[in-house]
Design an enzyme around this catalytic site. Structure first.
Site, PDB file in Angstrom:
ATOM      1  N   GLY A 126       6.468  -2.631  10.432  1.00 22.17           N
ATOM      2  CA  GLY A 126       5.688  -3.809  10.038  1.00 22.17           C
ATOM      3  C   GLY A 126       6.583  -4.804   9.319  1.00 22.17           C
ATOM      4  N   GLY A 181      10.683   1.466   7.581  1.00 21.92           N
ATOM      5  CA  GLY A 181       9.976   2.381   6.678  1.00 21.92           C
ATOM      6  C   GLY A 181      10.159   3.829   7.099  1.00 21.92           C
ATOM      7  N   ASP A 182       9.129   4.656   6.900  1.00 21.48           N
ATOM      8  CA  ASP A 182       9.295   6.090   7.202  1.00 21.48           C
ATOM      9  C   ASP A 182       9.448   6.350   8.700  1.00 21.48           C
ATOM     10  OD1 ASP A 182       6.655   5.336   7.555  1.00 21.48           O
ATOM     11  OD2 ASP A 182       5.801   7.186   6.768  1.00 21.48           O
ATOM     12  N   SER A 192      10.440   4.178  11.123  1.00 21.19           N
ATOM     13  CA  SER A 192      11.710   3.605  11.609  1.00 21.19           C
ATOM     14  C   SER A 192      12.889   4.386  11.044  1.00 21.19           C
ATOM     15  CB  SER A 192      11.817   2.138  11.198  1.00 21.19           C
ATOM     16  OG  SER A 192      10.645   1.467  11.570  1.00 21.19           O
ATOM     17  N   THR A 245       9.445  -1.291   3.398  1.00 16.40           N
ATOM     18  CA  THR A 245       8.024  -1.163   3.721  1.00 16.40           C
ATOM     19  C   THR A 245       7.204  -1.731   2.586  1.00 16.40           C
ATOM     20  OG1 THR A 245       6.113   0.249   4.154  1.00 16.40           O
ATOM     21  CG2 THR A 245       7.900   1.289   2.942  1.00 16.40           C
ATOM     22  N   ASP A 253       4.398  -0.873   1.993  1.00 18.67           N
ATOM     23  CA  ASP A 253       3.568   0.230   1.479  1.00 18.67           C
ATOM     24  C   ASP A 253       4.171   0.866   0.208  1.00 18.67           C
ATOM     25  OD1 ASP A 253       2.133  -0.291   3.757  1.00 18.67           O
ATOM     26  OD2 ASP A 253       2.728   1.529   4.812  1.00 18.67           O
ATOM     27  N   ARG A 258     -21.143 -12.155  -7.359  1.00 14.97           N
ATOM     28  CA  ARG A 258     -20.969 -11.079  -6.378  1.00 14.97           C
ATOM     29  C   ARG A 258     -19.966 -10.029  -6.839  1.00 14.97           C
ATOM     30  NH1 ARG A 258     -20.145 -15.041  -1.212  1.00 14.97           N
ATOM     31  NH2 ARG A 258     -22.340 -15.371  -0.767  1.00 14.97           N
ATOM     32  N   GLY A 308      -1.535  -0.610   3.243  1.00 13.02           N
ATOM     33  CA  GLY A 308      -0.766   0.346   2.429  1.00 13.02           C
ATOM     34  C   GLY A 308      -0.838   1.750   3.010  1.00 13.02           C
ATOM     35  N   ASP A 325     -11.341  -4.980 -11.922  1.00 15.97           N
ATOM     36  CA  ASP A 325     -12.178  -3.996 -12.608  1.00 15.97           C
ATOM     37  C   ASP A 325     -11.982  -2.584 -12.068  1.00 15.97           C
ATOM     38  OD1 ASP A 325     -13.695  -5.843 -14.307  1.00 15.97           O
ATOM     39  OD2 ASP A 325     -14.345  -6.653 -12.372  1.00 15.97           O
TER      40      ASP A 325
HETATM   41  O1  F6P Z   1       3.249  -0.001   7.409  1.00 17.54           O
HETATM   42  C1  F6P Z   1       3.064  -1.297   6.990  1.00 17.54           C
HETATM   43  C2  F6P Z   1       1.691  -1.820   7.331  1.00 17.54           C
HETATM   44  O2  F6P Z   1       1.586  -3.111   6.810  1.00 17.54           O
HETATM   45  C3  F6P Z   1       0.547  -0.919   6.861  1.00 17.54           C
HETATM   46  O3  F6P Z   1       0.279  -1.096   5.505  1.00 17.54           O
HETATM   47  C4  F6P Z   1      -0.573  -1.325   7.804  1.00 17.54           C
HETATM   48  O4  F6P Z   1      -1.526  -0.313   7.972  1.00 17.54           O
HETATM   49  C5  F6P Z   1       0.168  -1.556   9.077  1.00 17.54           C
HETATM   50  O5  F6P Z   1       1.492  -1.899   8.728  1.00 17.54           O
HETATM   51  C6  F6P Z   1      -0.417  -2.618   9.983  1.00 17.54           C
HETATM   52  O6  F6P Z   1       0.432  -2.742  11.063  1.00 17.54           O
HETATM   53  P1  F6P Z   1       0.321  -3.741  12.277  1.00 17.54           P
HETATM   54  O7  F6P Z   1       0.897  -5.050  11.873  1.00 17.54           O
HETATM   55  O8  F6P Z   1       1.144  -3.100  13.356  1.00 17.54           O
HETATM   56  O9  F6P Z   1      -1.131  -3.843  12.590  1.00 17.54           O
END
Ligand code: F6P
Length: 403
Positions: A13, A111-112, A114, A134, A136, A169, A177, A194
């Protein structure tokens, strides 16, 4: 073997700080007289490298065009896992592509998933170094993208409070994430929300409702214009009280084969609305605050907001640009020294820190002990608050500093 040419590839991502990794790698290579090329669109481009006629070289002038201030990646992305490609000669094909362009090593930012591909390529004889990325923030090292995303989440949550307060609301902001709650946690804390609901803590909706009811009614009831809101940030990978993930299965899977996560905020809104409607105190409260209109407006509304990719696009934070340049440049320095198959952790002084990549990509979750610190200060995490038990430790050595 002296490294003369390298390739830079980004995958997974997109997020903040990636262009800093690319620029950091290219600038370091340039300074060492090494040519640096873009491998376009992640592992899809790497697999198809053999078919490219030419690659873009990140020479001195081209480097200048890379805007580190912007998120996303100049190198482009795909979610392709090399292992999953059916072609039995895939690794040979990748090697042929690298040979075609004389590329001696790769800087791979991801990230993990890749990162696991990088481990796989390395095991198959391809020299590469991993620069962690990442949004995340769930790797063992820091990863570019996280700080930029957390800042964006905090801004969205803060901004949404004006809508929430105007309409009295409950607002439920669902953020990316995956199954780690870091971005919801840190973004939510930064926005003084909150409640923060994370996958690490299955939600007890009775506890959440009690907190929401108390805050919302006291805010509206205590306001001279009867105005108030209750703000929740929820991680997309949320689990219900039984630990089961709350996910809309119709969203499908991505190219890595992972479920696309959706539905957490909707579920939270439904659970809260159900309780608001069943609670006779709420009708009394609506009457007392002169909001009650029979059949039309009997209980406060709970609304979901899903910013989706807005949390990882746009601008890179200054922290991500600094870290990205460190790990991009550090990865090139490592390749030159023959230190490969590792994940860069950052640069402290002149020490280029790295970890075994297989360890670095192990998923890291929110530290529940630290959650209690914020619970003690009043934030609800969808459970009855657990007391923060402080333990004191004096640091004897110099703590690691990357800035
Ligand atoms: O791994 C990063 C991330 O942003 C996640 O948090 C999310 O679930 C995912 O990628 C969304 O990916 P895509 O852009 O492929 O829909």
């Amino acid at each position: 073997m002296a490294v003369k040419k390298i390739g830079v590839l980004t995958s997974g991502g997109d997020c903040g700080g990636l262009n800093a990794v690319v620029k950091g790698a290219a600038a370091m290579a340039d300074s060492l007289g090494i040519k640096c090329y873009v491998i376009p669109n992640g592992y899809a481009g790497l697999y198809n490298l053999v078919n490219f006629e030419q690659l873009t070289e990140l020479d001195h002038d081209r480097i200048e065009l890379i805007n580190t201030h912007m998120a996303g990646s100049e190198a482009g992305h795909s979610r392709v896992k090399v292992k999953k490609i059916k072609d039995p000669d895939k690794y040979e094909r990748i090697k042929k592509g690298l040979e075609k362009f004389g590329i001696d090593g790769l800087v791979i930012s991801g990230g993990d998933d890749s990162g696991s591909v990088m481990v796989d390529l390395h095991k198959n004889g391809i020299a590469c170094v991993h620069a962690p990325k990442t949004m995340d923030m769930d790797l063992q090292t820091y990863s570019v993208g996280a700080d930029s995303t957390i800042n964006r989440i905090a801004n969205f949550a803060n901004d949404l409070k004006t809508t929430g307060r105007t309409h009295n609301r409950i607002i439920v902001l669902e953020v990316f994430g995956r199954y780690a709650g870091h971005t919801a946690f840190r973004g939510g804390i930064a926005a003084d929300v909150d409640a923060i609901l994370i996958p690490e803590i299955p939600v007890d909706f009775e506890a959440l409702y009690a907190h929401a009811k108390e805050k919302l009614t006291s805010r509206i009831g205590g306001s001279d214009v009867f105005a108030g809101t209750y703000m929740i940030v929820v991680a997309e990978g949320l689990r219900d009280a039984s630990g089961k993930e709350i996910v809309d299965e119709s969203a499908g899977v991505d190219a890595f084969g992972h479920k696309k996560l959706a539905g957490a905020a909707k579920y939270v809104c439904q659970e809260l609305t159900k309780r608001l409607k069943a609670d006779t105190d709420i009708v009394e409260f609506m009457k007392k605050t002169h909001m009650y209109v029979e059949g039309i407006y009997e209980v406060p509304e709970a609304r979901e907001v899903r910013p989706g990719h807005l949390v990882r696009c746009g601008h890179s934070s200054a922290y991500d640009v600094n870290f990205g340049k460190q790990v991009g440049a550090g990865a090139v320095a490592a390749l030159v020294e023959g230190v490969t198959g590792v994940t860069m952790a950052g640069v402290a002084g002149n020490s280029v820190r790295f970890m075994d990549a297989e360890k670095a990509i192990e998923q890291r979750h929110v530290d529940i002990d630290q959650v209690s610190l914020y619970e003690q200060m009043g934030t609800c995490f969808g459970r009855n608050p657990v007391k923060f038990n402080a333990a004191f430790h004096k640091i004897e050595d110099t703590p690691e500093r990357y800035m």
